[in-house]
Design an enzyme around this catalytic site. Structure first.
Site, mmCIF file in Angstrom:
data_model
loop_
_atom_site.group_PDB
_atom_site.id
_atom_site.type_symbol
_atom_site.label_atom_id
_atom_site.label_comp_id
_atom_site.label_asym_id
_atom_site.label_seq_id
_atom_site.Cartn_x
_atom_site.Cartn_y
_atom_site.Cartn_z
ATOM 1 N N SER A 313 33.977 -23.822 32.178
ATOM 2 C CA SER A 313 32.789 -24.706 32.219
ATOM 3 C C SER A 313 32.541 -25.381 30.893
ATOM 4 O O SER A 313 33.482 -26.296 30.526
ATOM 5 C CB SER A 313 31.615 -23.810 32.749
ATOM 6 N N ASP A 324 41.557 -34.351 23.825
ATOM 7 C CA ASP A 324 41.844 -35.708 24.320
ATOM 8 C C ASP A 324 41.394 -36.555 23.115
ATOM 9 O O ASP A 324 42.200 -37.708 23.110
ATOM 10 C CB ASP A 324 40.867 -36.007 25.518
ATOM 11 N N LYS A 338 37.112 -24.708 35.752
ATOM 12 C CA LYS A 338 35.318 -24.936 36.636
ATOM 13 C C LYS A 338 35.193 -26.279 35.956
ATOM 14 O O LYS A 338 34.505 -26.457 35.277
ATOM 15 C CB LYS A 338 34.533 -23.759 36.204
#
Length: 417
Positions: A313, A324, A338
């Site tokens: 999560s 990223d 999730k």
């Protein structure tokens, strides 16, 4: 001719009567809804307005409301049961009803402390089984050896397949000193009965320590156990303190961190990033909201993040954002997966409703729901005890230390800022 006029008049009169009858039907006062029916309608409206899947799991959502209201609802319990039945048709374990006590408990777990066994749990959307996301650090469940991905088959002899997520959580909660017996199933060992004595669980989410690599590099080790309301402030204090002590690189340990507050994950990403997108959110209209970092970061020192299958999560939002943006290297195992965001609504009688309102994508538009995030360096590891975390027995930690001594990581991270 007179006969024809009479016929037209009769026809006109009958249409007029029909019109008044229809109008009469429209203006008849509707039977007043009971408080129980109002609660069901309130839940239906919130889901109708905000739920991520506009097909509502390929069903007629209006019909679901009619079905829920077709039988008289004698009391709150009957209304709660009707609501749970209606929500179950969405096939989404994260969209769920919370009675007043469960709603208060959820608010506590994201803010302060609670009593119980200390397990973060979820329903596996594919198997429907009750699964451990992770035990809370230093909790009774942690001490009893419960592991991420353990399936909880029974709680005090009650089959969990018949329980909702919150019913299962309620059965595991209880006063300090009382005990609960769980039947768990684990890959490789089969079924096992575990007795856990409940205790008070502190929710201080940050562990911080200054370590030294074999080459003498001062490394700031940070372990974040969940994203509650205190997490961002506590982590900021820890980073500032480690900077003053001369930390030249960092390891952020997100292993077995089940997540928590979305805002907390975003705030923590901002502590590390001078600029860049942190996360995109996508609702059912496909509209993308984004959260950005504006800097300055608290440190530009190299960073390695430790992840495993208990990393879920908000932890995945943070790990994905820093991976990223080229700010961190991820080491460990593929995360939980999730990628859905829930919003919490307080209902008129003090109960609550958690609704999946959006999904999120990483800055490079990766949808990680059910897929997880794959680390840059995959290191599998057998279960280790709490005392072995970040020691020589911890292969993932040792791999992070090794990475931080290489010029490639030091140069690579620095050049991306």
């Amino acid at each position: 001719m007179g006969f024809m006029q009479k016929q037209v008049f009769r026809l006109g009169f009958s249409l007029l009567v029909a019109f008044w009858l229809a109008l009469g039907a429209l203006v008849q006062p509707a039977a007043a809804l009971t408080d129980e029916q109002k609660l069901v309608s309130e839940v239906w409206r919130i889901v109708n307005r905000t739920y991520l899947d506009e097909t509502f799991n390929h069903q007629n959502w209006s019909q679901a409301r009619q079905k829920a209201l077709e039988k008289p609802l004698k009391n709150n319990e009957a209304a709660y049961a009707a609501i749970q039945k209606m929500l179950k048709t969405l096939g989404d374990p994260f969209t769920r009803f919370l009675d007043p006590q469960q709603y208060r408990s959820l608010q506590v777990s994201t803010s302060g402390e609670l009593t119980g066994v200390g397990l973060q749990i979820a329903l596996n959307p594919e198997t429907g089984k009750l699964e451990v996301v992770t035990p809370i650090l230093d909790s009774p469940a942690d001490a009893a050896g419960i592991k991420p991905r353990d399936r909880i088959l029974k709680i005090e002899g009650i089959l969990t397949e018949n329980l909702t997520l919150d019913e299962a959580a309620t059965r595991m909660r209880g006063p300090v000193g009382s005990s609960v017996t769980l039947l768990i199933e684990r890959d490789g060992i089969g079924e096992k009965e575990v007795r856990i004595v409940r205790d008070r669980i502190e929710l201080n989410p940050v562990v911080a320590d200054l370590r030294f690599s074999p080459q003498g590099t001062p490394i700031g080790y940070l372990r974040l156990t969940q994203f509650n309301a205190n997490a961002s402030m506590e982590l900021a204090h820890a980073i500032s303190s480690l900077e003053k002590k001369g930390a030249a690189a960092y390891i952020l340990d997100l292993r077995n961190n089940p997540g928590g507050l979305l805002q907390s994950g975003i705030e923590i990403a901002r502590l590390w990033l001078n600029s860049g997108t942190i996360v995109y959110t996508v609702n059912r209209q496909g509209i993308q909201g984004s959260f950005e970092s504006f800097g300055p970061a608290l440190t530009d020192d190299p960073l390695v993040i430790l992840v495993n299958e208990g990393t879920a999560s908000a932890s995945e939002i943070l790990a994905g954002a820093l991976q990223d943006n080229g700010r961190a290297t991820l080491v460990g195992e593929t995360t939980f997966g999730k990628g859905l965001i829930q919003s919490l609504f307080e209902l008129s009688d003090g109960s609550g409703l958690a609704v999946t309102i959006a999904k999120y994508e990483t800055p490079q538009h990766r949808d990680i729901n059910k897929l997880g995030i794959k680390p840059d360096t995959v290191i599998s590891q057998e279960s280790i005890t709490r005392a072995q975390i970040s020691t020589e027995a911890d292969l993932q930690y040792q791999a992070a230390v090794e990475l931080l001594k290489t010029n490639s990581v030091l140069a690579g991270v620095g050049s991306r800022e």
